[in-house]
Scaffold this motif. Structure first.
Motif, PDB file in Angstrom:
ATOM      1  N   GLY A 100       0.819  -1.207   0.000  1.00 26.99           N
ATOM      2  CA  GLY A 100       0.000   0.000   0.000  1.00 26.99           C
ATOM      3  C   GLY A 100       0.847   1.249   0.000  1.00 26.99           C
ATOM      4  N   ILE A 102      -0.011   5.161   0.827  1.00 21.31           N
ATOM      5  CA  ILE A 102      -1.084   6.054   1.282  1.00 21.31           C
ATOM      6  C   ILE A 102      -0.508   7.432   1.580  1.00 21.31           C
ATOM      7  CG2 ILE A 102      -2.810   6.403   3.105  1.00 21.31           C
ATOM      8  CD1 ILE A 102      -2.632   3.253   3.449  1.00 21.31           C
ATOM      9  N   TYR A 110     -10.193   6.279   5.562  1.00 23.66           N
ATOM     10  CA  TYR A 110      -9.581   5.696   4.364  1.00 23.66           C
ATOM     11  C   TYR A 110      -8.366   4.850   4.757  1.00 23.66           C
ATOM     12  CZ  TYR A 110      -6.903   5.290   0.025  1.00 23.66           C
ATOM     13  OH  TYR A 110      -6.189   4.785  -1.040  1.00 23.66           O
ATOM     14  N   ALA A 114      -7.997   0.974   4.070  1.00 28.39           N
ATOM     15  CA  ALA A 114      -6.867   0.528   3.246  1.00 28.39           C
ATOM     16  C   ALA A 114      -6.111  -0.608   3.935  1.00 28.39           C
ATOM     17  CB  ALA A 114      -5.922   1.704   2.984  1.00 28.39           C
ATOM     18  N   SER A 117      -8.097  -3.774   3.688  1.00 31.31           N
ATOM     19  CA  SER A 117      -8.030  -4.314   2.315  1.00 31.31           C
ATOM     20  C   SER A 117      -6.699  -5.021   2.079  1.00 31.31           C
ATOM     21  CB  SER A 117      -8.192  -3.194   1.280  1.00 31.31           C
ATOM     22  OG  SER A 117      -9.466  -2.619   1.376  1.00 31.31           O
ATOM     23  N   VAL A 124      -3.224  -1.385  -2.252  1.00 28.10           N
ATOM     24  CA  VAL A 124      -3.892  -0.085  -2.217  1.00 28.10           C
ATOM     25  C   VAL A 124      -2.873   0.990  -2.604  1.00 28.10           C
ATOM     26  CG1 VAL A 124      -5.160   1.580  -0.812  1.00 28.10           C
ATOM     27  CG2 VAL A 124      -5.461  -0.863  -0.407  1.00 28.10           C
TER      28      VAL A 124
END
Length: 200
Positions: A100, A102, A110, A114, A117, A124
């Motif tokens: 991810g 971010i 969020y 994330a 997920s 992500v």
């Protein structure tokens, strides 16, 4: 429950992220690190499910932490959270197997979504960031990058050689190659260009 380690050099930011995630009831923050080297030691000690790391930290960058994890802890998921959306960072992180990417300005819900997920096996990464990363090729070798980063910190050739366990002539060659590849005026200019691109 996701067992997570947070690596972030700014104590206020680190504390806020830790408190935020702990309040969710779905994340257990098992350790906090203020630099990359401490993160590696704590990863070895706690074996978290996931590591959430900043990029620009003392001792070792977040990208270097992710690269270390890919080699030594491939079962631990890595997530980068940063204010920098530089293409070079994203590409190196993706190549190292980051799950991810971010941006710190993302809403708190969020971030939590994330992480969940990612735990489920998804990646992500903001689509725009991923596309910009694919369009930007880093010409530097790993050794050129290390020499250039130290040069950018103001170290002399002899000091860089000592830190990297190389001869001064080899260091000069690496720096010359990097300067040529980046069409820079000198080593400081080359370090600045590479830093802006996210290659250091």
């Amino acid at each position: 429950m996701i067992r997570i380690l947070i690596a972030e050099d700014q104590a206020l930011v680190r504390g806020a992220i830790s408190a935020l995630l702990s309040l969710s009831g779905e994340v257990d923050v098992v350790a906090e690190a203020e630099n990359g080297k401490q993160a590696i030691a704590l990863i070895n000690e706690h074996q978290p499910d996931m590591v959430l790391t900043d990029i620009e930290m003392p001792e070792m960058t977040g990208i270097e932490v992710v690269e270390h994890m890919a080699e030594h802890h491939p079962n631990i998921q890595s997530v980068i959270m940063t204010t920098f959306s530089r293409a070079g960072y994203i590409k190196r992180a993706i190549n190292a197997g980051v799950k991810g990417f971010i941006l710190k300005e993302a809403p708190s819900d969020y971030l939590l979504q994330a992480l969940k997920s990612i735990q489920q096996g998804k990646k992500v990464i903001d689509p725009e960031l991923a596309i910009s990363a694919l369009d930007d090729n880093d010409p530097l070798t790993d050794k050129e990058r290390k020499a250039l980063r130290l040069a950018g910190d103001g170290l002399k050739t002899s000091d860089i050689a000592a830190k990297l366990f190389l001869s001064e002539g080899t260091v000069r060659n690496y720096l010359s190659e990097a300067i040529a590849k980046l069409n820079a005026a000198n080593r400081i200019d080359a370090a600045r260009i590479a830093q802006q691109k996210g290659w250091l």
